[in-house]
Design a protein around this motif. Structure first.
Motif, short mmCIF file in Angstrom:
data_model
loop_
_atom_site.label_atom_id
_atom_site.label_comp_id
_atom_site.label_asym_id
_atom_site.label_seq_id
_atom_site.Cartn_x
_atom_site.Cartn_y
_atom_site.Cartn_z
N SER A 176 40.23 29.34 33.02
CA SER A 176 40.18 30.14 31.81
C SER A 176 40.45 31.60 32.15
N ASN A 177 40.71 32.42 31.12
CA ASN A 177 40.97 33.84 31.34
C ASN A 177 39.81 34.52 32.04
N GLN A 178 38.57 34.15 31.69
CA GLN A 178 37.41 34.78 32.30
C GLN A 178 37.33 34.47 33.79
N VAL A 179 37.60 33.22 34.16
CA VAL A 179 37.56 32.84 35.57
C VAL A 179 38.69 33.53 36.34
N ILE A 180 39.88 33.59 35.74
CA ILE A 180 40.99 34.30 36.38
C ILE A 180 40.62 35.77 36.57
N SER A 181 39.99 36.35 35.57
CA SER A 181 39.53 37.73 35.65
C SER A 181 38.61 37.93 36.84
N LYS A 202 59.39 31.40 27.14
CA LYS A 202 59.75 31.06 25.76
C LYS A 202 58.95 29.87 25.25
N VAL A 203 57.62 29.90 25.53
CA VAL A 203 56.71 28.87 25.06
C VAL A 203 55.55 29.54 24.33
N SER A 204 54.79 28.72 23.59
CA SER A 204 53.74 29.28 22.74
C SER A 204 52.32 28.96 23.18
N SER A 205 52.16 28.17 24.25
CA SER A 205 50.81 27.80 24.69
C SER A 205 50.79 27.52 26.18
N ARG A 206 49.59 27.45 26.74
CA ARG A 206 49.44 27.15 28.17
C ARG A 206 49.94 25.75 28.49
N VAL A 236 44.13 40.13 31.91
CA VAL A 236 44.57 38.74 32.10
C VAL A 236 45.30 38.25 30.85
N LYS A 237 44.73 38.55 29.70
CA LYS A 237 45.35 38.11 28.44
C LYS A 237 46.75 38.68 28.29
N LEU A 238 46.93 39.94 28.68
CA LEU A 238 48.25 40.56 28.60
C LEU A 238 49.24 39.86 29.54
N HIS A 239 48.78 39.53 30.77
CA HIS A 239 49.65 38.83 31.71
C HIS A 239 50.02 37.44 31.20
N VAL A 240 49.04 36.73 30.64
CA VAL A 240 49.32 35.39 30.11
C VAL A 240 50.34 35.47 28.97
N SER A 241 50.17 36.44 28.09
CA SER A 241 51.13 36.60 26.99
C SER A 241 52.53 36.87 27.52
N GLU A 285 50.29 35.74 40.56
CA GLU A 285 48.92 35.33 40.88
C GLU A 285 48.25 34.72 39.65
N VAL A 286 48.45 35.36 38.50
CA VAL A 286 47.86 34.83 37.27
C VAL A 286 48.43 33.45 36.94
N LEU A 287 49.75 33.30 37.14
CA LEU A 287 50.39 32.02 36.84
C LEU A 287 49.83 30.91 37.70
N ARG A 288 49.65 31.16 38.99
CA ARG A 288 49.14 30.13 39.88
C ARG A 288 47.72 29.70 39.49
N LEU A 289 46.89 30.66 39.11
CA LEU A 289 45.53 30.33 38.69
C LEU A 289 45.53 29.64 37.33
N LEU A 290 46.40 30.08 36.45
CA LEU A 290 46.50 29.45 35.13
C LEU A 290 46.90 27.99 35.26
N LEU A 291 47.81 27.68 36.19
CA LEU A 291 48.26 26.31 36.39
C LEU A 291 47.19 25.43 37.04
N LYS A 292 46.12 26.04 37.53
CA LYS A 292 44.98 25.27 38.02
C LYS A 292 44.00 24.96 36.91
N GLY A 293 44.31 25.41 35.69
CA GLY A 293 43.46 25.11 34.55
C GLY A 293 42.34 26.10 34.32
#
Length: 226
Positions: A182-187, A209-213, A197-202, A172-180
């Motif tokens: 922010s962590n607060q909005v996903i929250s 194996k990537v370092s950024s969104r 949210v930050k823990l899930h993104v990490s 769920e976090v991934l799908r929202l993250l891919l819509k652009g």
């Protein structure tokens, strides 16, 4: 052009566009979504570089950049900005919604791609996402990416990494993250804390194996991830 005294980096934006009306429109979006932000303006690449290298440069953390300026055109404009300020966040504000160009901009270090044309709401959403610390890409590109993740009956998995599985919440976090978003909005969307949210993104970044969104979106959109 702002005349405020220089400060440390944070919540300061440089708007680079040769059309005054576009710059004015971006300023209005910021006034509605992030009124405390400090805004600087440039109408060509030379002026943008002078601003970044001048007394206000250290305070600017984000550039909203038109690729086609009177003194520079295309990807070279982005490359020259990144050469001057390699660590700065750049959001391309483009006169086209070309998905291929959007991907090229990502590969050259852009953190967002906001088309000028099309629906006004889309433009406002893109600028608002940048102003609030999110990322934004054309709808077609997002459909291309999220379409690979939309198999509702399949267990959530990391695209292209068959040995790594995601929990339902991570999916769920991934799908929202891919819509652009922010962590607060996903929250807010998922009813969980920003820290969670930050823990899930990490965890998602480690799984890919990537370092950024931005690199995560590239990983999900790459042909071998299908």
């Amino acid at each position: 052009m702002s005349t405020q005294t220089p400060t440390v980096r944070g919540d300061a934006y440089l708007i680079v566009d040769d059309h005054a009306l576009i710059r004015e429109g971006i300023v209005r979006v910021f006034s509605d979504t992030r009124p405390q932000a400090r805004l600087f303006e440039a109408c060509n690449l030379q002026q943008a570089i002078q601003t970044l290298q001048g007394e206000h440069g250290p305070s600017i953390d984000t550039v909203l950049l038109d690729l086609n300026l009177p003194d520079s055109r295309g990807l070279e404009t982005l490359q020259r900005i990144k050469a001057v300020a390699p660590d700065i966040v750049v959001g391309v504000v483009s006169g086209t919604d070309d998905d291929h160009l959007a991907m090229q901009c990502l590969q050259q270090g852009a953190a967002a791609f906001v088309p000028k044309h099309g629906e006004l709401d889309q433009f406002v959403q893109g600028i608002s996402a940048m102003a609030c610390g999110g990322i934004y890409f054309p709808r077609e590109l997002l459909w291309q990416v999220t379409g690979r993740l939309s198999a509702a009956d399949a267990p959530p998995m990391v695209p292209g990494v068959a040995s790594v599985r995601l929990t339902q919440r991570q999916g769920e976090v991934l799908r929202l993250l891919l819509k652009g978003l922010s962590n607060q909005v996903i929250s807010n969307e998922l009813g969980i804390s920003p820290e969670t949210v930050k823990l899930h993104v990490s965890a998602l970044l480690r799984a890919h194996k990537v370092s950024s969104r931005v690199h995560l979106i590239l990983a999900c959109a790459s042909p071998h991830a299908a």
